[in-house]
Design a protein around this motif. Structure first.
Motif, PDB file in Angstrom:
ATOM      1  N   ARG A 100      14.982  41.377  -0.066  1.00 48.49           N
ATOM      2  CA  ARG A 100      15.617  41.057   1.220  1.00 48.49           C
ATOM      3  C   ARG A 100      14.996  39.799   1.839  1.00 48.49           C
ATOM      4  O   ARG A 100      15.651  39.084   2.589  1.00 48.49           O
ATOM      5  N   ALA A 101      13.731  39.539   1.485  1.00 47.11           N
ATOM      6  CA  ALA A 101      13.041  38.358   2.002  1.00 47.11           C
ATOM      7  C   ALA A 101      13.355  37.117   1.161  1.00 47.11           C
ATOM      8  O   ALA A 101      12.844  36.041   1.438  1.00 47.11           O
ATOM      9  N   GLY A 102      14.176  37.281   0.103  1.00 44.21           N
ATOM     10  CA  GLY A 102      14.584  36.129  -0.690  1.00 44.21           C
ATOM     11  C   GLY A 102      13.921  36.031  -2.058  1.00 44.21           C
ATOM     12  O   GLY A 102      14.176  35.099  -2.816  1.00 44.21           O
ATOM     13  N   TRP A 103      13.079  36.962  -2.357  1.00 43.61           N
ATOM     14  CA  TRP A 103      12.427  36.950  -3.658  1.00 43.61           C
ATOM     15  C   TRP A 103      13.415  37.373  -4.730  1.00 43.61           C
ATOM     16  O   TRP A 103      14.321  38.157  -4.483  1.00 43.61           O
ATOM     17  N   GLN A 104      13.219  36.838  -5.923  1.00 46.41           N
ATOM     18  CA  GLN A 104      14.030  37.254  -7.069  1.00 46.41           C
ATOM     19  C   GLN A 104      13.091  37.806  -8.142  1.00 46.41           C
ATOM     20  O   GLN A 104      12.011  37.250  -8.379  1.00 46.41           O
ATOM     21  N   PHE A 105      13.510  38.859  -8.791  1.00 45.90           N
ATOM     22  CA  PHE A 105      12.702  39.490  -9.832  1.00 45.90           C
ATOM     23  C   PHE A 105      13.397  39.344 -11.175  1.00 45.90           C
ATOM     24  O   PHE A 105      14.618  39.352 -11.256  1.00 45.90           O
ATOM     25  N   PHE A 106      12.594  39.207 -12.180  1.00 47.05           N
ATOM     26  CA  PHE A 106      13.109  39.120 -13.538  1.00 47.05           C
ATOM     27  C   PHE A 106      12.335  40.124 -14.368  1.00 47.05           C
ATOM     28  O   PHE A 106      11.113  40.037 -14.498  1.00 47.05           O
TER      29      PHE A 106
END
Length: 111
Positions: A9-15
């Motif tokens: 929600r804070a803009g982080w992306q996970f891979f």
């Protein structure tokens, strides 16, 4: 998962990379990750790159040391060559003096 949702929600992306894929083939498993990072203009300094940089620095240092040693050897060689030339010249002069003295002695005997 709650932490991940908060960060997303804070803009982080996970891979995510499955462990079994990573164990079987690390390069294939991380290939997509590198593509994603590249597409987002994210530069990553990996251990391999650091090691390559260190090896390049060591190689250039070694090459510089080799050049310094070669120039020192050339200087020593030139110095030795000059000393050898001086020695040969002194030997030549000594032989010339000895020959002159022998000739002078013979002339004195004749007179």
């Amino acid at each position: 998962m709650q932490r991940q949702e908060i960060l997303e929600r804070a803009g982080w992306q996970f891979f995510r990379i499955l462990y079994s894929y990573y164990i079987n083939d690390k390069h294939q498993a991380t290939a997509q990750l590198w593509d994603v990072l590249f597409n987002h203009s994210i530069q990553v300094e990996t251990r391999v790159k650091k090691q390559d940089n260190i090896q390049l620095q060591e190689k250039s240092t070694q090459e510089e040391q080799i050049k310094n040693i070669e120039s020192e050897q050339l200087s020593i060689f030139k110095q030795s060559e000059n000393e050898a030339t001086e020695t040969l010249f002194l030997i030549f002069i000594n032989q010339a003096i000895i020959s002159f003295l022998k000739v002078k002695k013979k002339m004195q005997i004749l007179v």
